[in-house]
Design a protein around this motif. Structure first.
Motif, PDB file in Angstrom:
ATOM      1  N   SER A 183      -5.509   6.463  -1.012  1.00 12.97           N
ATOM      2  CA  SER A 183      -5.728   5.049  -0.702  1.00 12.97           C
ATOM      3  C   SER A 183      -5.392   4.700   0.741  1.00 12.97           C
ATOM      4  O   SER A 183      -5.871   3.681   1.252  1.00 12.97           O
ATOM      5  CB  SER A 183      -4.936   4.157  -1.668  1.00 12.97           C
ATOM      6  N   LEU A 184      -4.590   5.514   1.419  1.00 10.88           N
ATOM      7  CA  LEU A 184      -4.332   5.312   2.848  1.00 10.88           C
ATOM      8  C   LEU A 184      -4.966   6.417   3.686  1.00 10.88           C
ATOM      9  O   LEU A 184      -4.623   6.594   4.856  1.00 10.88           O
ATOM     10  CB  LEU A 184      -2.825   5.238   3.125  1.00 10.88           C
ATOM     11  N   GLY A 185      -5.916   7.147   3.100  1.00 12.51           N
ATOM     12  CA  GLY A 185      -6.605   8.201   3.817  1.00 12.51           C
ATOM     13  C   GLY A 185      -7.720   7.668   4.698  1.00 12.51           C
ATOM     14  O   GLY A 185      -7.985   6.460   4.766  1.00 12.51           O
ATOM     15  N   GLU A 186      -8.405   8.579   5.353  1.00 16.56           N
ATOM     16  CA  GLU A 186      -9.454   8.182   6.287  1.00 16.56           C
ATOM     17  C   GLU A 186     -10.637   7.513   5.593  1.00 16.56           C
ATOM     18  O   GLU A 186     -11.286   6.635   6.164  1.00 16.56           O
ATOM     19  CB  GLU A 186      -9.928   9.402   7.082  1.00 16.56           C
ATOM     20  N   HIS A 187     -10.937   7.937   4.366  1.00 15.52           N
ATOM     21  CA  HIS A 187     -12.088   7.344   3.675  1.00 15.52           C
ATOM     22  C   HIS A 187     -11.935   5.839   3.527  1.00 15.52           C
ATOM     23  O   HIS A 187     -12.917   5.092   3.695  1.00 15.52           O
ATOM     24  CB  HIS A 187     -12.240   7.984   2.292  1.00 15.52           C
ATOM     25  N   TRP A 188     -10.708   5.379   3.216  1.00 15.74           N
ATOM     26  CA  TRP A 188     -10.481   3.958   2.953  1.00 15.74           C
ATOM     27  C   TRP A 188     -10.031   3.179   4.184  1.00 15.74           C
ATOM     28  O   TRP A 188      -9.853   1.964   4.126  1.00 15.74           O
ATOM     29  CB  TRP A 188      -9.471   3.788   1.816  1.00 15.74           C
ATOM     30  N   ALA A 204     -11.151  -3.937   7.592  1.00 19.65           N
ATOM     31  CA  ALA A 204     -11.916  -5.145   7.269  1.00 19.65           C
ATOM     32  C   ALA A 204     -11.023  -6.215   6.655  1.00 19.65           C
ATOM     33  O   ALA A 204     -11.178  -7.411   6.939  1.00 19.65           O
ATOM     34  CB  ALA A 204     -13.070  -4.797   6.335  1.00 19.65           C
ATOM     35  N   ARG A 205     -10.073  -5.826   5.837  1.00 20.03           N
ATOM     36  CA  ARG A 205      -9.169  -6.811   5.234  1.00 20.03           C
ATOM     37  C   ARG A 205      -8.262  -7.427   6.311  1.00 20.03           C
ATOM     38  O   ARG A 205      -7.940  -8.621   6.253  1.00 20.03           O
ATOM     39  CB  ARG A 205      -8.306  -6.162   4.144  1.00 20.03           C
ATOM     40  N   ALA A 206      -7.846  -6.622   7.272  1.00 19.51           N
ATOM     41  CA  ALA A 206      -7.043  -7.169   8.373  1.00 19.51           C
ATOM     42  C   ALA A 206      -7.836  -8.194   9.155  1.00 19.51           C
ATOM     43  O   ALA A 206      -7.319  -9.254   9.535  1.00 19.51           O
ATOM     44  CB  ALA A 206      -6.566  -6.037   9.284  1.00 19.51           C
ATOM     45  N   ALA A 207      -9.111  -7.908   9.407  1.00 19.95           N
ATOM     46  CA  ALA A 207      -9.961  -8.841  10.148  1.00 19.95           C
ATOM     47  C   ALA A 207     -10.133 -10.158   9.406  1.00 19.95           C
ATOM     48  O   ALA A 207     -10.357 -11.202  10.023  1.00 19.95           O
ATOM     49  CB  ALA A 207     -11.319  -8.209  10.413  1.00 19.95           C
ATOM     50  N   VAL A 221      -4.064   1.982  10.646  1.00 17.17           N
ATOM     51  CA  VAL A 221      -5.429   1.763  10.165  1.00 17.17           C
ATOM     52  C   VAL A 221      -5.876   0.313  10.292  1.00 17.17           C
ATOM     53  O   VAL A 221      -7.079   0.045  10.376  1.00 17.17           O
ATOM     54  CB  VAL A 221      -5.617   2.244   8.703  1.00 17.17           C
ATOM     55  N   THR A 222      -4.941  -0.633  10.315  1.00 20.45           N
ATOM     56  CA  THR A 222      -5.323  -2.045  10.382  1.00 20.45           C
ATOM     57  C   THR A 222      -5.209  -2.629  11.785  1.00 20.45           C
ATOM     58  O   THR A 222      -5.832  -3.651  12.081  1.00 20.45           O
ATOM     59  CB  THR A 222      -4.454  -2.911   9.454  1.00 20.45           C
ATOM     60  N   GLY A 223      -4.387  -2.016  12.635  1.00 21.90           N
ATOM     61  CA  GLY A 223      -4.128  -2.593  13.945  1.00 21.90           C
ATOM     62  C   GLY A 223      -3.175  -3.770  13.899  1.00 21.90           C
ATOM     63  O   GLY A 223      -2.961  -4.437  14.909  1.00 21.90           O
ATOM     64  N   ALA A 243       0.806  -1.215   0.000  1.00 19.01           N
ATOM     65  CA  ALA A 243       0.000   0.000   0.000  1.00 19.01           C
ATOM     66  C   ALA A 243       0.843   1.270   0.000  1.00 19.01           C
ATOM     67  O   ALA A 243       1.820   1.400   0.730  1.00 19.01           O
ATOM     68  CB  ALA A 243      -0.924   0.011   1.211  1.00 19.01           C
ATOM     69  N   ALA A 244       0.423   2.208  -0.858  1.00 29.68           N
ATOM     70  CA  ALA A 244       0.908   3.582  -0.874  1.00 29.68           C
ATOM     71  C   ALA A 244      -0.307   4.494  -0.775  1.00 29.68           C
ATOM     72  O   ALA A 244      -1.445   4.051  -0.967  1.00 29.68           O
ATOM     73  CB  ALA A 244       1.686   3.860  -2.154  1.00 29.68           C
ATOM     74  N   ASN A 245      -0.081   5.754  -0.501  1.00 33.07           N
ATOM     75  CA  ASN A 245      -1.182   6.701  -0.408  1.00 33.07           C
ATOM     76  C   ASN A 245      -1.401   7.359  -1.771  1.00 33.07           C
ATOM     77  O   ASN A 245      -1.094   8.533  -1.982  1.00 33.07           O
ATOM     78  CB  ASN A 245      -0.910   7.764   0.662  1.00 33.07           C
ATOM     79  N   GLU A 246      -1.959   6.581  -2.692  1.00 32.13           N
ATOM     80  CA  GLU A 246      -2.157   7.068  -4.055  1.00 32.13           C
ATOM     81  C   GLU A 246      -3.489   7.805  -4.210  1.00 32.13           C
ATOM     82  O   GLU A 246      -4.416   7.630  -3.420  1.00 32.13           O
ATOM     83  CB  GLU A 246      -2.112   5.886  -5.028  1.00 32.13           C
TER      84      GLU A 246
END
Length: 269
Positions: A79-84, A90-93, A152-154, A68-71
């Motif tokens: 892509s690494l902002g608050e919206h996403w 959810a993907r981490a879970a 963001v993922t924990g 992941a990059a913040n594209e």
């Protein structure tokens, strides 16, 4: 067709998936032993197809590694902002793995005398500018994306990174390894082609090429959306590719389990 768009209709794709599903039982039997592992990875992109990709992965119980990059994205603040952020949580879970793609998607361009590197970001405030960085500065750029992913993922990301475009030099790779990050590219037969022009590389041809070409042990690469591709790859190709590879006895694993990287990851974790 003159447009180069896939000639495979939605109905055709559903029939293909249904036919391949019928061949799954033999593949399921081999899943536990995983004699034919492949390692599917996704780099970030405009994220428009990210929900669809997540649905396919969940439906077929496929675990992947996201770089992941913040594209720039079609929706939200990067892509690494608050919206996403909820999407990443959810993907981490679900048990996926994560690694850095550098925060501002910074390309290596050249080695410089004295140990530095010429680089060029394709996102962020310095987008498009050529800059000369020390190895420590580039390591900090990898760290920045890794820290954001953990936030963001924990989950702590893997001590791996992928240079944008896969562009590196031996000296660059060693310098990043010295600061704790192993570089992961992809296998020649693992390039899934979603960055290529739709006109010359239609989805049907890319699917056929992958199903014929992928080999056990391959690292596969695709993206969470490519701006330049007029006929999006994931809606047409991802599900029949997953089903097709499983029907051939392949199983999907994350890079945490890759024989080249599992000891490195264990030491660095």
């Amino acid at each position: 067709m003159a447009s180069g768009r896939s000639t495979t209709s939605g109905i055709d794709r559903r029939l293909l998936v249904a036919a391949l599903l019928a061949a799954w039982p033999a593949a399921w039997a081999a899943e536990g032993s995983c004699a034919k592992p492949v390692y599917l990875t996704f780099d970030t992109g405009h994220m428009d197809v990210a929900p669809l990709i997540a649905d396919v992965l969940a439906r077929h119980q496929v675990k992947v590694t996201f770089f992941a990059a913040n594209e720039r994205t079609k929706t939200g603040d990067g892509s690494l902002g608050e919206h996403w952020a909820p999407w990443w949580r959810a993907r981490a879970a679900e048990g996926h793995e994560f690694a850095s793609h550098t925060f501002d998607h910074v390309y290596w361009r050249a080695d410089l005398p004295g140990g530095g590197f010429r680089v060029q970001a394709s996102a962020g405030p310095d987008q498009g500018r050529l800059q000369d960085w020390t190895a420590a500065r580039y390591c900090a750029e990898i760290d920045k994306a890794a820290r954001r992913l953990e936030q963001v993922t924990g989950r702590k990301p893997l001590p791996l990174f992928r240079a944008p475009g896969g562009k590196t030099s031996p000296r660059f790779v060693q310098a990043m390894r010295d600061c704790g990050y192993g570089h992961v590219g992809w296998s020649p037969t693992g390039f899934l082609g979603d960055e290529l022009p739709s006109q010359s590389h239609p989805n049907a041809a890319l699917l056929d090429q992958a199903l014929r070409g992928v080999r056990p042990g391959d690292i596969l690469v695709a993206h969470l959306g490519i701006w330049s591709r007029s006929d999006p790859w994931a809606p047409a190709v991802l599900e029949p590719l997953v089903v097709g590879l499983k029907s051939r006895g392949f199983c999907f694993r994350t890079l945490r389990e890759h024989p080249q990287w599992r000891d490195w990851i264990a030491r660095k974790s």
